[in-house]
Scaffold this active site. Sequence first.
Site, short mmCIF file in Angstrom:
data_model
loop_
_atom_site.label_atom_id
_atom_site.label_comp_id
_atom_site.label_asym_id
_atom_site.label_seq_id
_atom_site.Cartn_x
_atom_site.Cartn_y
_atom_site.Cartn_z
N SER A 65 0.80 -1.21 0.05
CA SER A 65 0.15 -0.16 0.03
C SER A 65 0.96 1.28 0.16
O SER A 65 0.39 2.30 -0.47
CB SER A 65 -0.91 0.06 1.15
N HIS A 94 0.57 4.94 4.06
CA HIS A 94 -0.27 5.67 3.00
C HIS A 94 0.07 6.86 2.68
O HIS A 94 0.32 7.41 1.61
CB HIS A 94 -1.62 5.30 3.14
#
Length: 243
Positions: free
Chosen positions: A145, A209
């Site tokens: 991610s 992220h």
Amino acid sequence: MISTWSRTAGRALRGQSAPMTYGLITLCCLIFALGPASGLNPAYGRGDELLAAQRAYFARWGVVPTDLFSGAPRAALTPATALFVHGSWVHLLGNMLFLYVFGAMTEERMGHLEFALFYGGCGFLALLGYAAANADSAQTLVGASGAISAVLGAFLFLFPGARVTSLFPFLFFLPLRFPAWVVLPFWVTLQWIAAGRAGQGPGVAYLAHLVGFALGFLYAWVRYGSTSRVKPPAQAPEGERQP
């Protein structure tokens, strides 16, 4: 240049000129299927034996902040290996969907080798940044991610007007199409809020992220500059491929 881009981006959308993006998706899926998290490989056993194998697998290939900053040579490589390890089917499919939707056009713009180095480098730094912020944690971090968030950041800079089909829970999951400059900052805001509400120690890697997204956006800004932005192809916008 824009006319040439319109033609080549169409090929990217059909998977003809994004070998790194589709290669990464294939590799992540293959590694997951062969590993213990998928439950498909009988070599890892069942029940408690499988759970033990999963814990050992994640500890071996994932990022454990306390190990990473202990100076162990093997642990120094885990921010790279963790990019190809996923904890569940939902984890894998969610990440691969984002990579599929945003990766091809970004790769076509950057070039294959540069995209691969960008993906790996930003992903490594995103996981490293998350581990540094949780240096006392012994919980394992895995997943692509951080790298995929970097792809989203670069996509926002390069294609701010590209329309992306999105599902919003508060709008009853109606599929609505918005420009990337609306969808992706909204996504970042959600990550920021979630990171601020996260409990002690790592859970979902919201900070990774955010770090990845910032790195991707800044890289595209420095590398290409405002004069290098291009328009997405009108006949096949990137968002059309998202369910």
